[in-house]
Motif scaffolding. Sequence first.
Motif, short mmCIF file in Angstrom:
data_model
loop_
_atom_site.label_atom_id
_atom_site.label_comp_id
_atom_site.label_asym_id
_atom_site.label_seq_id
_atom_site.Cartn_x
_atom_site.Cartn_y
_atom_site.Cartn_z
N LEU A 45 0.81 -1.09 0.15
CA LEU A 45 0.18 0.05 0.00
C LEU A 45 0.99 1.14 -0.03
O LEU A 45 2.11 1.31 0.41
N GLY A 46 0.41 2.24 -0.59
CA GLY A 46 0.99 3.53 -0.59
C GLY A 46 2.50 3.46 -1.06
O GLY A 46 2.75 2.88 -2.14
N PRO A 47 3.67 4.00 -0.26
CA PRO A 47 4.73 4.17 -0.91
C PRO A 47 5.40 2.99 -0.93
O PRO A 47 6.50 2.73 -1.77
N PHE A 48 4.86 1.68 -0.32
CA PHE A 48 5.41 0.38 -0.49
C PHE A 48 5.17 -0.22 -1.96
O PHE A 48 5.88 -0.46 -2.49
N ARG A 49 3.91 0.38 -2.45
CA ARG A 49 3.52 -0.15 -3.88
C ARG A 49 4.29 0.58 -4.68
O ARG A 49 4.60 -0.09 -5.85
#
Length: 420
Positions: free
Chosen positions: A313-317
């Motif tokens: 999710l988010g920056p991990f993505r």
Amino acid sequence: MKTEELIDLGRVRISGNQSVVWGGLEAGVRLTTAYPGAPISELQGNFEQLAKNLPRDNPFTISVGEALDKANYQLTAHWGQTTNEPNAVGMALGGTICKGDFKEREFITDEEWDLIWGETVFAKDEKKRIPVGARVMTSFKHLGGSTAADALRTAMNVVPYVGGLGIASGDDRQATSSQTQQDNKVLFAMHYRMPVFELHSPVVANRTVRNCYRLFEELGTPFGLVMNYNLAYREVTVDLAMNIDLAANHRQRAFVRDPQHLVTIGPHIRPREVKWMTRLLPMIRKKIKENYELLGGEVVQYGSKPKTLLVVLGPFREDFRMVRYDEALRKRLESKFGDVVAVAGDVVFPQPQELYTELISKHPIERILVFEEGYARVVYLQLLDMVNTLGLNVKVLDRTIAYEPRIYDRFSYIDHILAS
């Protein structure tokens, strides 16, 4: 009357905040309200320039503003006039509940229309069209979510009249320019229980924003957009092609009396709260699953028999996308996890439960690893509840980082994933 306007401005450098503005303009947003605070001030500042309340002083507002003027785009922006966040939300509510027009259905069935709109004053519409008003965006920094809590919770009490309202929150989880750290994904999802998304990239944020307006307007609920500090200010170069929904921008305005829905007293609210939790929220979860790709999500598989499901999710993505193009990273992924399937999306709440159960039934999934950023494990808790409720033989493991690395910190989200 023209229903859309195609604008191609070529290569333009934009920030995450400007990408959200871009998506709002494509959706035909007519009214914007805000209370300033880093890192979200630039978002409304660009709307103010486009509405000619402030001089246009950057390449984005100059080039986009000229194109909007030629297209007769109608935009009203209120920033200095709102003395605090509750006033900004209240003004936005006033703009969005005035349903003076209709649009044809795009996403929902007759039965779903009955569930959403069947108890309102619009229930007698034989064509079962969607009652619509102005599309509205309101924005504030993370602390404003608490200040505006009463107004935001009231918005959820008048569903479905608040379809067409987007709420943007600029989170400063490391207190780079704030006196308090806060993660508004928790507030939006756990307290307000409204659909909420964490945007992950300035390159594609506009598409998520635009399509959220399309879907959630029909579902009759507001939606939240959360950005971290890095995303809000980070700049990228994009091909700025805009397909503006002028039909949405030029809608008629009118107020229709409906005391049963718009007067928020206990006898009116309590039965609707039960309906929201037992019938509407499951339906919204289902519609998110059906439109997962439209909302910017994707499912990526590496290997033929994945036993591990990664939720990024988010920056991990954003960092996880490098696995597609970097052979060394892909080998590290295989070495660490074996065959995997990754659910990469911006959806924080409600999680599309049917998507996960479908993947678990299709593959021999043994564990789910959840990678999200922030102080609460919003996605992790939802998936843990799903596994326990359905009695699935799958482990759900938390791989959250409880902080947001500052812009100048040396931190790699993909290294965090591969080190887990």
